[in-house]
Write a protein that holds these residues in place. Structure first.
Motif, short mmCIF file in Angstrom:
data_model
loop_
_atom_site.label_atom_id
_atom_site.label_comp_id
_atom_site.label_asym_id
_atom_site.label_seq_id
_atom_site.Cartn_x
_atom_site.Cartn_y
_atom_site.Cartn_z
N ARG A 31 0.84 -1.19 0.00
CA ARG A 31 0.00 0.00 0.00
C ARG A 31 0.87 1.24 0.00
N GLY A 32 0.31 2.32 -0.50
CA GLY A 32 1.04 3.58 -0.48
C GLY A 32 1.93 3.81 -1.67
N GLY A 33 1.87 2.93 -2.67
CA GLY A 33 2.67 3.11 -3.87
C GLY A 33 4.09 2.61 -3.74
N PHE A 34 4.29 1.48 -3.06
CA PHE A 34 5.62 0.90 -2.88
C PHE A 34 5.62 -0.55 -3.33
N VAL A 35 6.79 -1.05 -3.68
CA VAL A 35 6.96 -2.45 -4.07
C VAL A 35 8.08 -3.04 -3.21
N LEU A 36 7.80 -4.18 -2.59
CA LEU A 36 8.81 -4.93 -1.87
C LEU A 36 9.53 -5.77 -2.93
N GLU A 37 10.64 -5.23 -3.43
CA GLU A 37 11.34 -5.90 -4.53
C GLU A 37 11.99 -7.20 -4.07
N GLU A 38 12.49 -7.21 -2.85
CA GLU A 38 13.11 -8.44 -2.33
C GLU A 38 13.17 -8.37 -0.81
N MET A 39 12.88 -9.50 -0.16
CA MET A 39 13.03 -9.62 1.29
C MET A 39 13.55 -11.02 1.58
N LYS A 40 14.64 -11.08 2.34
CA LYS A 40 15.22 -12.36 2.74
C LYS A 40 15.23 -12.43 4.27
N TRP A 41 15.02 -13.64 4.79
CA TRP A 41 15.12 -13.84 6.22
C TRP A 41 15.82 -15.15 6.51
N LYS A 42 16.42 -15.22 7.70
CA LYS A 42 17.12 -16.43 8.14
C LYS A 42 16.95 -16.52 9.65
N ASP A 43 16.63 -17.71 10.14
CA ASP A 43 16.37 -17.94 11.56
C ASP A 43 15.32 -16.97 12.10
N GLY A 44 14.33 -16.64 11.27
CA GLY A 44 13.25 -15.77 11.69
C GLY A 44 13.58 -14.29 11.72
N ASN A 45 14.78 -13.92 11.29
CA ASN A 45 15.21 -12.52 11.31
C ASN A 45 15.43 -12.00 9.90
N LEU A 46 15.10 -10.73 9.70
CA LEU A 46 15.34 -10.10 8.41
C LEU A 46 16.83 -10.10 8.10
N GLU A 47 17.16 -10.48 6.90
CA GLU A 47 18.55 -10.43 6.44
C GLU A 47 18.74 -9.28 5.45
N GLU A 48 17.76 -9.10 4.56
CA GLU A 48 17.88 -8.09 3.52
C GLU A 48 16.49 -7.67 3.06
N VAL A 49 16.32 -6.36 2.82
CA VAL A 49 15.05 -5.82 2.34
C VAL A 49 15.36 -4.78 1.27
N LYS A 50 14.62 -4.84 0.16
CA LYS A 50 14.74 -3.82 -0.87
C LYS A 50 13.34 -3.38 -1.25
N ILE A 51 13.06 -2.08 -1.06
CA ILE A 51 11.74 -1.52 -1.32
C ILE A 51 11.89 -0.38 -2.32
N ARG A 52 10.99 -0.33 -3.31
CA ARG A 52 11.01 0.72 -4.33
C ARG A 52 9.73 1.53 -4.25
N SER A 53 9.87 2.84 -4.39
CA SER A 53 8.72 3.73 -4.45
C SER A 53 8.27 3.87 -5.90
N THR A 54 6.96 3.76 -6.14
CA THR A 54 6.44 3.91 -7.51
C THR A 54 5.88 5.30 -7.75
N ILE A 55 5.41 5.97 -6.69
CA ILE A 55 4.80 7.29 -6.86
C ILE A 55 5.45 8.36 -5.99
N GLY A 56 6.46 8.00 -5.22
CA GLY A 56 7.08 8.94 -4.30
C GLY A 56 6.27 9.04 -3.02
#
Length: 125
Positions: A31-56
């Motif tokens: 919601r809000g004009g964003f895309v979760l391009e990639e999210m990785k987790w290991k042992d239940g914890n976030l490892e990497e997140v990449k989010i892109r804005s489509t409308i600012g």
């Protein structure tokens, strides 16, 4: 549940099943004009997140662990500040809970929250 966005923010890994020890998802619209391009987790914890804005605009992220960018912890945002009209929380009545309901002892979860401002087409992390 991997992503939730209905309370004025986007919550990352709000209810990850115990059996999903590690994983990766890509291309999830938020919601809000964003895309979760990639999210990785290991042992239940976030490892990497990449989010892109489509409308600012602004994005409030929530996580059960601190969020870092290039080794630097991101500052926490204040709750109650409206950041994006596309993420507005809808009014909800206070739930009715019976006096004898066994709800005591439910652990409170510390959430980390930040506000991210981006121009259209730009990515975070």
């Amino acid at each position: 549940m991997l992503v939730q966005s209905h309370t004025g923010s986007v919550h990352l890994l709000p209810a990850l099943p115990d059996v999903w020890k590690e994983g990766r998802i890509t291309g999830i619209r938020l919601r809000g004009g964003f895309v979760l391009e990639e999210m990785k987790w290991k042992d239940g914890n976030l490892e990497e997140v990449k989010i892109r804005s489509t409308i600012g605009g602004k994005l409030r992220l929530r996580s059960e662990q601190p969020l870092f960018r290039e080794g630097e912890e991101l500052a926490r945002a204040e709750y109650g500040v409206k950041v994006n009209p596309f993420l507005e929380a809808q009014p909800v009545r206070r739930p009715l809970i019976a006096a004898n309901a066994p709800v005591s002892g439910v652990p409170a979860i510390l959430l980390f929250c930040l506000i991210w401002i981006r121009k259209p087409g730009r990515s975070m992390f």
